[in-house]
Write an enzyme that holds these catalytic residues in place. Sequence first.
Site, PDB file in Angstrom:
ATOM      1  CB  SER B  97      -1.446  -4.347 -11.663  1.00 53.93           C
ATOM      2  OG  SER B  97      -1.307  -5.035 -10.476  1.00 53.93           O
ATOM      3  CG  ASP B 219       6.181  -2.887  -8.752  1.00 55.09           C
ATOM      4  OD1 ASP B 219       5.601  -2.993  -7.650  1.00 55.09           O
ATOM      5  OD2 ASP B 219       5.608  -3.047  -9.840  1.00 55.09           O
ATOM      6  CG  HIS B 247       2.234  -2.021  -8.502  1.00 50.28           C
ATOM      7  ND1 HIS B 247       2.892  -2.981  -9.251  1.00 50.28           N
ATOM      8  CD2 HIS B 247       0.919  -2.338  -8.571  1.00 50.28           C
ATOM      9  CE1 HIS B 247       2.001  -3.840  -9.721  1.00 50.28           C
ATOM     10  NE2 HIS B 247       0.798  -3.469  -9.325  1.00 50.28           N
TER      11      HIS B 247
END
Lengths: 392, 269
Positions: B97, B219, B247
């Site tokens: 991320s 995602d 995610h």
Amino acid sequence: MQEIAPLIPCGVLVLNAESCIVSINPFACSLLEYEAAELVGQRIDRLLTIPSRIYFQTHIYPLITLRKVASELYLNVQTRQRVQIPVLLNAVSQEQDGTSVTYISFIPVYQRRQFEQELINAKKAAEEALLRNDELVKLKQELELHQTDLDRQLSYMQHRNDELEQFSKIISHDLQEPLRKITLFADLLSHEKPDALTSMGNRALVGIETATVRMRQLISDLQFYFTLAGQLPDLVDTIDLAKLVQELIREFGMAQATFEVEALPAVLGNKAELINLFRHLLDNAVKFREPGQSVAIRVTGTVIGMNSFQHLPNKYRYSDYARIIVSDNGPGFSNQHSEEIFHILKKLSPNTPGIGLGLAISKKIVERHNGQISAQSSPGKGTQITVLLPVV
Amino acid sequence: MKECLIDRYNITITGNQDGQVVLFAHGFGCDQGMWRYMAPSFEADHKVVRFDYIGHGHANLNAYNRERYASLHGYAQDVLDICQALDLQDVILVGHSVSSMIGALACIREPDRFVRLIMVGPSPRYINDGDYYGGFEQEDIEGLLTMMDGNFFSWATSMAPAIMGNADRPQLGLELRESFCRTDLDVAQQFARVTFYSDNRADLPKLKTPSLVIQSTDDIIAPIAVGEYVAQQTPNSRLCIITATGHCPHLSAPVETTDAIRQYLASVN
């Protein structure tokens, strides 16, 4: 049990390992205005507002996966008509038939949420006031500390400044005067009849002349170095470094060197001084090459984010700097000298040309531009000079 | 210095001490616990280094500095400080991320230290901007911050060691006491702001370290279009779309995610 399931007054959702809905109870269906059949197989995101989707992915999913249980989490679900409903949810996750299944129950908390929001707002306001107060007290202490420091530094600087002024006077007048006389007398001697001096005397005369030329150069370099004092002059401009370096390279047309220049960022600075800076850096790479061999010089650049505070601890303000690296494949030097090479009149080898002011001047120019300069080298592996300059 | 940093970032070092270094950097919302399903498969032949950012997990909260962490550069400095203190060289950096962009900034700062950057679910910009599709609007992010506020009351309990009983599932007792995903609310909200309001699009072309983008199929935080954008804008970058959804593929599909990384490393070595 089976017959009360449809009557339970809270939402119940069962999710598979992919966060898709496996089943949903009648309470949840009527709250969210869907038929159960429409939702089975859909991802849970369908029932969440966008902020809740982010929160689910970044917080709730990892929590359920790693902890297997989560409780009293606050989220917003949304109905078919995109009406938001604040809910509190509990979740447990279990392994069943080799895959994980998550059971979620939730209740709407319209009124609680309002009260909570008020509580949170009040708490935030109080915290903010406290924080601001704490910060102010801390800033005040720092300020007082810095004032004392500043005062001490000011008197030190004042003293240094007086010394420098005197020094500058010594250089421009007191040292020049005897030098002029030596030159004059040597000149007189050289105009004597050819046989007036012994061969030893003639050699000595040549030595005196060479030494005076060197001395004059040294004095003028020192004078230049000490006039480069204080802050940058007002004359600053956006400088295209790629163009500047390319133009400088032409000056080295005859030298045994190859140059490679990447696209370089633009910086804010004084053009004359930056020319001076990069001329010194390129000149050094050319000058200190292995005798008789050609040298390959590379100039590369990127913009990077750096903390602009260099001395105060725990102070941060990140801003963009152009990082220019001038690297060569010359003889290099031991990295333990990487700081002292920037000292005034520092020469690592007595046999190389120059008097050891180039890098000291370079450092001064960079510092006047609120930048940084450093060197990395190892014998036989070439040298890399890194310059950081604030970008436009 | 080294001990001080190990404590500050709660650094854990496992695996083969002589192996090549894999440094795992967690994303927004959790801590190094996120890597627990993937780390073991690297431990046989790699030195595996994990850490918590300040305010997350068991990192030292006292080391939090609002000014430093007002920018992703402050977090990139954490990665570089850790590498320097542990003298890590030829590092394979794996960031999830927002740590993908933090990792990119670290690689741009010290290109010689990193050999590969693996970005799991990266996004250089979360908010839509003209023709650029990031997936979110500013009000979505504001909504997230409010939601985090709303979770203050449960946050208080998640920060405390878990004490609830689990008589029916005793195997979880130990794990529960480890209390995963502890984050300080203030720090997390600040991290959310810095993460979701950052714009690192201009940094991608500067990244010289060869990189792999691991993109989940579905995602919502970093959609496929964004993963494609990252791979296109970054020199020497490869895109690998995996079938995992969500995610957090390193949690939901650790084997597939590990395989993607291993295949990439094998193909470029």
